[in-house]
Design a protein around this motif. Structure first.
Motif, PDB file in Angstrom:
ATOM      1  N   LEU A  21     163.136  40.986 -22.428  1.00 43.44           N
ATOM      2  CA  LEU A  21     163.929  40.470 -23.666  1.00 43.44           C
ATOM      3  C   LEU A  21     162.661  40.356 -24.764  1.00 43.44           C
ATOM      4  N   ILE A  22     161.381  39.790 -24.432  1.00 42.40           N
ATOM      5  CA  ILE A  22     160.181  39.846 -25.537  1.00 42.40           C
ATOM      6  C   ILE A  22     160.245  41.301 -26.093  1.00 42.40           C
ATOM      7  N   ILE A  23     160.056  42.376 -25.022  1.00 42.16           N
ATOM      8  CA  ILE A  23     159.883  43.606 -25.778  1.00 42.16           C
ATOM      9  C   ILE A  23     161.375  44.119 -26.577  1.00 42.16           C
ATOM     10  N   GLY A  24     162.425  43.701 -26.120  1.00 40.77           N
ATOM     11  CA  GLY A  24     163.540  43.895 -26.752  1.00 40.77           C
ATOM     12  C   GLY A  24     163.600  43.320 -28.148  1.00 40.77           C
ATOM     13  N   LEU A  25     162.923  42.020 -28.219  1.00 40.34           N
ATOM     14  CA  LEU A  25     162.961  41.341 -29.478  1.00 40.34           C
ATOM     15  C   LEU A  25     162.010  41.865 -30.527  1.00 40.34           C
ATOM     16  N   PHE A  26     160.837  42.251 -30.064  1.00 39.20           N
ATOM     17  CA  PHE A  26     159.807  43.174 -30.841  1.00 39.20           C
ATOM     18  C   PHE A  26     160.416  44.351 -31.633  1.00 39.20           C
ATOM     19  N   CYS A  41     152.831  43.686 -42.820  1.00 38.23           N
ATOM     20  CA  CYS A  41     153.394  42.720 -41.982  1.00 38.23           C
ATOM     21  C   CYS A  41     152.536  43.021 -40.356  1.00 38.23           C
ATOM     22  N   ARG A  42     151.451  44.061 -40.303  1.00 43.52           N
ATOM     23  CA  ARG A  42     150.801  44.171 -39.534  1.00 43.52           C
ATOM     24  C   ARG A  42     150.004  42.993 -39.067  1.00 43.52           C
ATOM     25  N   TRP A  43     149.393  42.366 -39.937  1.00 44.95           N
ATOM     26  CA  TRP A  43     148.592  41.182 -40.121  1.00 44.95           C
ATOM     27  C   TRP A  43     149.454  40.013 -39.489  1.00 44.95           C
ATOM     28  N   TRP A  44     150.599  39.755 -39.730  1.00 50.27           N
ATOM     29  CA  TRP A  44     151.396  38.935 -39.051  1.00 50.27           C
ATOM     30  C   TRP A  44     151.424  39.111 -37.419  1.00 50.27           C
ATOM     31  N   PHE A  45     151.595  40.474 -36.960  1.00 50.48           N
ATOM     32  CA  PHE A  45     151.652  40.635 -35.575  1.00 50.48           C
ATOM     33  C   PHE A  45     150.155  40.536 -35.029  1.00 50.48           C
ATOM     34  N   GLY A  49     149.899  37.508 -32.343  1.00 50.49           N
ATOM     35  CA  GLY A  49     149.230  37.870 -30.818  1.00 50.49           C
ATOM     36  C   GLY A  49     147.942  36.741 -30.473  1.00 50.49           C
ATOM     37  N   LEU A  50     147.137  36.681 -31.483  1.00 47.87           N
ATOM     38  CA  LEU A  50     145.726  36.078 -31.142  1.00 47.87           C
ATOM     39  C   LEU A  50     146.193  34.464 -30.930  1.00 47.87           C
ATOM     40  N   VAL A  51     147.265  34.040 -31.552  1.00 49.15           N
ATOM     41  CA  VAL A  51     147.925  32.851 -31.322  1.00 49.15           C
ATOM     42  C   VAL A  51     148.270  32.625 -29.758  1.00 49.15           C
ATOM     43  N   SER A  74     152.722  42.429 -26.645  1.00 51.18           N
ATOM     44  CA  SER A  74     153.832  43.176 -27.359  1.00 51.18           C
ATOM     45  C   SER A  74     153.625  43.015 -28.777  1.00 51.18           C
ATOM     46  N   SER A  75     152.995  41.872 -29.142  1.00 51.58           N
ATOM     47  CA  SER A  75     152.692  41.907 -30.548  1.00 51.58           C
ATOM     48  C   SER A  75     151.722  42.899 -31.128  1.00 51.58           C
ATOM     49  N   PHE A  76     150.548  43.030 -30.322  1.00 52.24           N
ATOM     50  CA  PHE A  76     149.559  44.091 -30.670  1.00 52.24           C
ATOM     51  C   PHE A  76     150.112  45.425 -30.589  1.00 52.24           C
ATOM     52  N   TRP A  77     151.135  45.640 -29.648  1.00 54.69           N
ATOM     53  CA  TRP A  77     151.733  46.906 -29.475  1.00 54.69           C
ATOM     54  C   TRP A  77     152.726  47.121 -30.922  1.00 54.69           C
ATOM     55  N   SER A  78     152.945  46.200 -31.495  1.00 48.48           N
ATOM     56  CA  SER A  78     153.963  46.290 -32.618  1.00 48.48           C
ATOM     57  C   SER A  78     152.905  46.751 -33.970  1.00 48.48           C
TER      58      SER A  78
END
Length: 102
Positions: A21-26, A41-45, A49-51, A74-78
């Protein structure tokens, strides 16, 4: 709840489902993020991810720690996918936002 999951050997299934579900959401987040904000928006990901890494490290629960780690990476991959989304839009596979400043 954790003890019930461990007793019935359901932790792996829960983590597998949540990862799916997480991967599907990203995937739609990358598409919508690029459409509305472009490469910015890369900076948001990265920040998210750091959080999530901090949550993973600081969590006492194995399940929360694992899921936060999955979410972080998943956020870093995004971040990579945002750059690839730029190419998909250039090839016409996805619509470009006519209001977006280049």
């Amino acid at each position: 709840m954790n003890s019930w999951l461990y007793t019935h050997h359901l932790v792996g299934l829960l983590i597998g489902l949540a990862t799916f579900l997480i991967i599907g959401l990203f995937h739609p987040l990358v598409i919508k993020g690029y459409y509305h904000f472009g490469l910015k928006c890369r900076w948001w990901f990265l920040a998210f991810g750091l959080v999530m890494i901090a949550v993973s490290i600081l969590s006492d629960s194995h399940i929360i720690s694992i899921l936060a780690g999955v979410t972080a990476f998943s956020s870093f991959w995004s971040i990579k996918e945002i750059k690839e989304q730029e190419g998909r839009v250039a090839r016409g596979w996805f619509p470009s936002n006519p209001k977006q400043k280049k």
